[in-house]
Design a protein around this motif. Structure first.
Motif, PDB file in Angstrom:
ATOM      1  N   ALA A 191       4.227  -2.662   9.942  1.00  0.00           N
ATOM      2  CA  ALA A 191       5.034  -3.666   9.300  1.00  0.00           C
ATOM      3  C   ALA A 191       6.171  -3.923  10.228  1.00  0.00           C
ATOM      4  O   ALA A 191       6.327  -5.433  10.477  1.00  0.00           O
ATOM      5  CB  ALA A 191       5.745  -3.070   8.250  1.00  0.00           C
TER       6      ALA A 191
ATOM      7  N   CYS B 103       4.267  -6.330  13.029  1.00  0.00           N
ATOM      8  CA  CYS B 103       3.836  -7.544  12.217  1.00  0.00           C
ATOM      9  C   CYS B 103       5.064  -8.662  12.264  1.00  0.00           C
ATOM     10  O   CYS B 103       4.844  -9.741  12.623  1.00  0.00           O
ATOM     11  CB  CYS B 103       3.102  -7.355  11.083  1.00  0.00           C
ATOM     12  SG  CYS B 103       2.509  -8.790  10.210  1.00  0.00           S
TER      13      CYS B 103
ATOM     14  N   GLU C 142       0.861  -8.429   4.236  1.00  0.00           N
ATOM     15  CA  GLU C 142      -0.226  -7.030   4.122  1.00  0.00           C
ATOM     16  C   GLU C 142      -1.665  -7.457   4.724  1.00  0.00           C
ATOM     17  O   GLU C 142      -2.013  -6.495   5.377  1.00  0.00           O
ATOM     18  CB  GLU C 142       0.112  -6.433   2.922  1.00  0.00           C
ATOM     19  CG  GLU C 142       1.405  -5.662   2.618  1.00  0.00           C
ATOM     20  CD  GLU C 142       1.542  -4.632   3.459  1.00  0.00           C
ATOM     21  OE1 GLU C 142       0.449  -3.542   3.570  1.00  0.00           O
ATOM     22  OE2 GLU C 142       2.601  -4.397   4.187  1.00  0.00           O
TER      23      GLU C 142
ATOM     24  N   ARG D  56      -1.112  -7.696   8.290  1.00  0.00           N
ATOM     25  CA  ARG D  56      -0.810  -6.624   9.117  1.00  0.00           C
ATOM     26  C   ARG D  56      -1.834  -5.377   9.207  1.00  0.00           C
ATOM     27  O   ARG D  56      -2.121  -4.815  10.021  1.00  0.00           O
ATOM     28  CB  ARG D  56       0.379  -5.902   8.159  1.00  0.00           C
ATOM     29  CG  ARG D  56       0.659  -4.422   8.710  1.00  0.00           C
ATOM     30  CD  ARG D  56       1.901  -3.957   7.796  1.00  0.00           C
ATOM     31  NE  ARG D  56       1.614  -3.047   6.762  1.00  0.00           N
ATOM     32  CZ  ARG D  56       1.236  -1.924   7.119  1.00  0.00           C
ATOM     33  NH1 ARG D  56       1.072  -1.247   7.938  1.00  0.00           N
ATOM     34  NH2 ARG D  56       0.811  -0.887   5.919  1.00  0.00           N
TER      35      ARG D  56
END
Length: 346
Positions: free
Chosen positions: A142, A145, A228, A231
């Protein structure tokens, strides 16, 4: 990190005025076809009756992908860094097309599996030697990203341009783009996967199966929000393009969208900020399988059909003369009254 907020470009009064100006040029209404649409859209983006394109840039983001370990590319991963060297030596197609169109070109190391050292012409934003293999684990953390998005935003913040095109280089990135496309659009994986760098039918099937297994692997990891998905399946270069697009829209630049990989980044950006589509012009429909479906999903109108599938931002560079033609006819063509040409009879 703040995701830029993008307002719609819609302005009824300006839209009407621009259309009237276009229609009053010495031509039958609609006879300049898509160029009329382009002039109108650029006017709305710039909030101007007299839009201009004085400064254009293409930014090529390069990154490697761990999923190449699954044998999903016809070329070895080393081609990524070798092509970056080619960009820096002015030897690639994007160098040629950017030069001929007086377009600034920026090359960004987003995460190539190679140490270039300090190099003139290379913007170093390396987040690692490539992403992880998303067939086994999420492509990036995370934090990575978020940092990639921020790097993309910061790069565009510093660019004084009217039009920005996005390019990419990364062996394996059509696999990442196809996975993103499937997750964002719901289109079957088989319709998202193509030949990439030149896979034969068995290689395309293998790529499809790798993506399907990866999607199943991450099915219980809540990898369904735009960030998400990015990522889990994306690349450092794709994530930086997402951030760059969002900042470019916030700054009211014209976003010139290239092919399959760049459009996959736009799928993510449009989920985050749907109004970004008001700022986009689509340079071409790629010959990469899946791109046409992407464009249909976005209700996009490509300017060219040249069977390109090179990437690098080449389609964007080639489309620049069309944008110049659009703003130039609006600025320079005579009107019926100024040229004393009779208008169409009622």
């Amino acid at each position: 990190m703040r995701i830029p907020h993008l307002a719609s470009t819609h302005d009824a009064a300006l839209a009407s005025a621009l259309q009237a100006a276009i229609d009053n040029k010495t031509k039958p209404q609609g006879s300049l076809g898509v160029l009329e649409f382009v002039a109108h859209r650029i006017g709305l983006i710039q909030q101007s009756h007299t839009p201009r394109i004085d400064r254009a840039a293409v930014v090529v983001f390069a990154g490697d992908h761990g999923v190449v370990a699954e044998n999903i590319s016809a070329y070895p991963q080393s081609v990524t860094w070798q092509m970056v060297e080619n960009f820096l030596q002015q030897g690639a197609a994007i160098n040629v097309f950017a030069r001929q169109n007086d377009c600034a070109l920026h090359i960004v190391d987003a995460g190539v599996n190679h140490e270039f050292g300090e190099r003139e012409g290379l913007v170093a934003r390396k987040l690692g030697p490539g992403t992880r293999n998303f067939a086994q684990e999420p492509a990036m953390s995370a934090a990575q990203c978020e940092q990639a998005l921020q790097y993309g935003m910061d790069l565009v913040e510093a660019m004084p341009v009217d039009v920005i095109g996005f390019g990419e280089m990364g062996i394996g990135n059509t696999t990442a783009a196809a996975a993103i496309m499937h997750k964002i659009t719901g289109i079957a994986v088989a319709e998202c996967v193509g030949a990439g760098t030149g896979l034969a039918a068995d290689g395309i099937l293998r790529k499809q199966q790798v993506i399907e297994r990866a999607v199943a692997l991450h099915a219980h990891a809540h990898a369904d929000t735009p960030l998400e998905i990015l990522r889990t399946f994306g690349g450092f270069e794709i994530a930086m393009i997402v951030g760059a697009m969002l900042k470019a829209g916030e700054r009211r630049m014209v976003l010139l969208i290239d092919g399959f990989i760049v459009t996959s980044a736009l799928l993510v950006a449009a989920k985050l900020q749907p109004a970004i589509l008001d700022y986009c012009l689509f340079s071409h429909c790629s010959d990469e399988h899946g791109h046409r479906r992407m464009l249909q999903h976005l209700d996009a109108r490509p300017l060219m059909q040249l069977d390109l599938r090179l990437g690098e931002g080449t389609g964007s560079a080639l489309a620049l003369p069309l944008l110049h033609a659009a703003v130039n006819f609006l600025a320079q063509m005579a009107t019926f009254s100024s040229a004393q040409v009779s208008e169409k009879s009622a």
